[in-house]
Every structure is written in structure tokens, then in C-alpha cells.
Write a protein that holds these residues in place. Structure first.
Motif, short mmCIF file in Angstrom:
data_model
loop_
_atom_site.label_atom_id
_atom_site.label_comp_id
_atom_site.label_asym_id
_atom_site.label_seq_id
_atom_site.Cartn_x
_atom_site.Cartn_y
_atom_site.Cartn_z
N VAL A 72 -11.92 -76.50 15.55
CA VAL A 72 -12.87 -76.63 14.45
C VAL A 72 -13.76 -75.39 14.47
CG1 VAL A 72 -14.79 -77.98 13.51
CG2 VAL A 72 -12.89 -79.16 14.65
N LEU A 73 -13.87 -74.70 13.33
CA LEU A 73 -14.76 -73.55 13.26
C LEU A 73 -16.20 -74.07 13.41
CD1 LEU A 73 -14.73 -70.45 12.76
CD2 LEU A 73 -15.33 -70.98 10.39
N PRO A 74 -17.00 -73.49 14.30
CA PRO A 74 -18.34 -74.04 14.57
C PRO A 74 -19.40 -73.70 13.52
CG PRO A 74 -17.93 -72.16 15.99
CD PRO A 74 -16.66 -72.41 15.23
N GLN A 75 -19.00 -73.22 12.38
CA GLN A 75 -19.90 -72.93 11.26
C GLN A 75 -19.07 -73.01 9.98
OE1 GLN A 75 -20.85 -68.66 12.05
NE2 GLN A 75 -19.88 -68.35 10.06
N SER A 76 -19.71 -72.83 8.83
CA SER A 76 -18.97 -72.78 7.57
C SER A 76 -18.23 -71.44 7.46
CB SER A 76 -19.93 -72.91 6.39
OG SER A 76 -20.50 -74.18 6.35
N PHE A 77 -17.13 -71.45 6.74
CA PHE A 77 -16.39 -70.22 6.47
C PHE A 77 -17.21 -69.33 5.53
CE2 PHE A 77 -13.15 -73.17 7.79
CZ PHE A 77 -12.23 -72.41 8.49
N PRO A 78 -17.09 -68.01 5.64
CA PRO A 78 -17.87 -67.12 4.77
C PRO A 78 -17.59 -67.31 3.28
CG PRO A 78 -16.98 -65.91 6.63
CD PRO A 78 -16.36 -67.28 6.67
N LEU A 79 -16.32 -67.56 2.92
CA LEU A 79 -15.93 -67.76 1.52
C LEU A 79 -15.17 -69.08 1.44
CD1 LEU A 79 -15.60 -66.74 -1.42
CD2 LEU A 79 -13.57 -65.47 -0.63
N ILE A 80 -15.63 -69.94 0.53
CA ILE A 80 -15.06 -71.29 0.40
C ILE A 80 -14.81 -71.57 -1.07
CG2 ILE A 80 -15.65 -73.75 0.53
CD1 ILE A 80 -17.08 -73.14 3.17
N ALA A 81 -13.69 -72.26 -1.36
CA ALA A 81 -13.44 -72.80 -2.70
C ALA A 81 -13.22 -74.30 -2.58
CB ALA A 81 -12.22 -72.14 -3.33
N GLU A 82 -13.91 -75.05 -3.41
CA GLU A 82 -13.71 -76.49 -3.53
C GLU A 82 -13.17 -76.76 -4.93
OE1 GLU A 82 -13.72 -78.88 -1.42
OE2 GLU A 82 -15.01 -78.26 0.23
N ILE A 83 -12.04 -77.44 -5.01
CA ILE A 83 -11.43 -77.79 -6.29
C ILE A 83 -11.99 -79.17 -6.67
CG2 ILE A 83 -9.28 -77.97 -7.58
CD1 ILE A 83 -9.69 -75.31 -5.84
N ILE A 84 -12.60 -79.24 -7.85
CA ILE A 84 -13.31 -80.44 -8.27
C ILE A 84 -12.37 -81.35 -9.06
CG2 ILE A 84 -15.37 -81.31 -9.44
CD1 ILE A 84 -15.86 -79.20 -7.12
N SER A 85 -12.36 -82.63 -8.70
CA SER A 85 -11.55 -83.60 -9.45
C SER A 85 -12.43 -84.29 -10.48
CB SER A 85 -10.93 -84.62 -8.50
OG SER A 85 -11.91 -85.53 -8.07
N PRO A 86 -11.83 -84.94 -11.46
CA PRO A 86 -12.61 -85.61 -12.50
C PRO A 86 -13.55 -86.70 -11.96
CG PRO A 86 -10.33 -85.42 -13.20
CD PRO A 86 -10.40 -84.98 -11.76
N THR A 87 -13.26 -87.24 -10.81
CA THR A 87 -14.11 -88.30 -10.26
C THR A 87 -15.20 -87.78 -9.32
OG1 THR A 87 -12.52 -88.68 -8.49
CG2 THR A 87 -12.30 -90.06 -10.46
N ASP A 88 -15.18 -86.49 -9.01
CA ASP A 88 -16.25 -85.93 -8.18
C ASP A 88 -17.53 -85.85 -8.99
OD1 ASP A 88 -14.87 -85.46 -5.78
OD2 ASP A 88 -14.11 -83.53 -6.49
N SER B 114 -21.91 -69.98 5.37
CA SER B 114 -21.14 -69.48 4.23
C SER B 114 -21.99 -68.49 3.43
CB SER B 114 -20.71 -70.65 3.34
OG SER B 114 -19.81 -70.20 2.35
N GLU B 115 -21.32 -67.50 2.87
CA GLU B 115 -22.00 -66.51 2.03
C GLU B 115 -21.71 -66.73 0.55
OE1 GLU B 115 -21.45 -62.42 3.41
OE2 GLU B 115 -20.83 -63.26 5.34
N GLU B 116 -20.59 -67.40 0.26
CA GLU B 116 -20.16 -67.57 -1.12
C GLU B 116 -19.30 -68.82 -1.24
OE1 GLU B 116 -17.61 -64.93 -4.37
OE2 GLU B 116 -18.55 -63.93 -2.65
N VAL B 117 -19.62 -69.64 -2.24
CA VAL B 117 -18.87 -70.88 -2.49
C VAL B 117 -18.43 -70.89 -3.94
CG1 VAL B 117 -18.94 -73.40 -2.48
CG2 VAL B 117 -20.22 -72.12 -0.73
N TRP B 118 -17.15 -71.17 -4.15
CA TRP B 118 -16.60 -71.34 -5.49
C TRP B 118 -16.41 -72.83 -5.75
CZ3 TRP B 118 -12.42 -67.48 -7.45
CH2 TRP B 118 -12.84 -66.17 -7.22
N LEU B 119 -16.99 -73.34 -6.82
CA LEU B 119 -16.73 -74.70 -7.29
C LEU B 119 -15.81 -74.55 -8.50
CD1 LEU B 119 -20.26 -76.35 -7.02
CD2 LEU B 119 -18.39 -76.37 -5.35
N VAL B 120 -14.58 -75.00 -8.35
CA VAL B 120 -13.55 -74.80 -9.36
C VAL B 120 -13.37 -76.10 -10.14
CG1 VAL B 120 -11.14 -74.16 -9.74
CG2 VAL B 120 -12.44 -73.11 -7.86
N PHE B 121 -13.66 -76.06 -11.43
CA PHE B 121 -13.56 -77.22 -12.32
C PHE B 121 -12.34 -77.06 -13.23
CE2 PHE B 121 -17.95 -77.08 -11.02
CZ PHE B 121 -18.36 -78.41 -10.95
N PRO B 122 -11.17 -77.55 -12.80
CA PRO B 122 -9.94 -77.35 -13.58
C PRO B 122 -9.97 -77.99 -14.97
CG PRO B 122 -9.44 -78.15 -11.37
CD PRO B 122 -10.92 -78.24 -11.55
#
Length: 181
Positions: free
Chosen positions: A100-116, A133-141
């Protein structure tokens, strides 16, 4: 992505320490509960595209590092599994490849579902940013939106626009339509 409780456990039934020692596949440890991530076909397709584009770019640009999917990391509060994550060469050298990485990753993407719930995903992005983390992408398909969040800014990219990294993987950009199509 939908995250649902597996069972009503408390931190004394399954502690964060338990999760850190054996991070169950597809599960996060959140607020004392072990939660399972539910993934749709669309979610999985977009997750694979983000990972592929980030991996190809870091290889072609010579920036190094590694791209992961569903890799476990520890935030200041929870045990998480970001949909897509990039680890810099410097942090790879520092941490190696722990379970387990002991911190957040520097760049993260979370893919958002309709129920989130948007509020939950925004809170999750803040949790990542407060944990390394330095940058987070929230991806709304469903809406063809990508929200890029750093500690200092929030940018929204929509269909017809080019989304760009802001602080990690410098120079990466891609058309929103290409990524989500």
C-alpha cells in the motif's frame, strides 16, 4: 464508480491496520467500513483509456514513473484505491513498491458513475490533495466533463475542449471527446 458497504463493519471488526496488511481487491477502507467498488463497463473502458494515455505519454516523454489502476494508497483518513494513479520516479525511488502506498499518488483520476454523489467525490479529491496528491481528475462520462483539481485551482474541461495536466506529467493533453468517446 459506485462504492457500497460490503457489510456493516466497524473499525474494531476490520481495522485500517488489517486493510493495510492485506488490502482486499476492489475494496476501500472508509470510515471504519470495508467498501466494495462497483464498476460498470463504461467506467472500466474509460479507466483503461486514461491509464493507457497516461502510460504512453510518460513513456514517450521520458518522464518515467508508473501508472496504476486500482492501486491501494493511504490517505490521512482512509485506505483508498484510485481508479487510475501515476507515481513519479522520485516517489518510486523513495517507496519502492509497497503493498500500500503510504500517501496519495501525485496524479489521480476517479471515474464518476451516475450514482456517485458529487459532494462525496469532491470530498474524496480534497482527501487525496491533503494526503500528498498534487492533481486529481474527476471524470464525468455521462456529462463529458473533466474537473481537474489542484491545491490552488479547479478547472472544468468539457466536450470539444482539450484537457491538460496542471502539475504532474507536464505537457500531457488530450481531447475530452477522445478520452471519453
Amino acid at each position: 464508480m459506485v462504492v457500497t458497504p460490503i457489510k456493516n463493519t466497524t473499525s474494531t471488526d476490520y481495522s485500517l491496520e488489517d486493510w493495510l496488511q492485506s488490502p482486499s481487491e476492489g475494496k476501500e477502507w472508509v470510515n471504519g467500513e470495508l467498501l466494495e467498488k462497483e464498476v460498470t463497463l463504461k467506467h472500466s473502458r474509460i479507466q483503461a483509456k486514461v491509464a493507457t494515455y497516461w502510460r504512453n505519454y510518460k513513456d514517450a516523454s521520458g518522464q518515467g514513473g508508473e501508472v496504476y489502476t486500482e492501486a491501494p494508497c493511504l490517505t490521512n483518513k482512509q485506505g483508498r484505491r484510485p481508479d487510475v494513479a501515476y507515481l513519479t520516479p522520485e516517489l518510486m525511488q523513495q517507496f519502492g513498491e509497497p503493498a500500500v502506498l503510504p500517501q496519495s499518488f501525485p496524479l489521480i483520476a476517479e471515474i464518476i458513475s451516475p450514482t456517485d454523489l458529487a459532494e462525496d467525490m469532491i470530498a474524496k479529491s480534497q482527501e487525496y490533495l491533503q494526503s500528498g496528491s498534487e492533481e486529481v481528475w474527476l471524470v464525468f462520462p455521462e456529462n463529458s466533463w473533466i474537473i481537474v483539481i489542484t491545491k490552488n485551482q479547479r478547472l472544468v474541461f468539457i466536450a470539444g475542449e482539450i484537457v491538460r495536466t496542471q502539475s504532474v506529467l507536464p505537457g500531457f493533453n488530450i481531447a475530452v471527446n477522445e478520452l471519453l468517446g
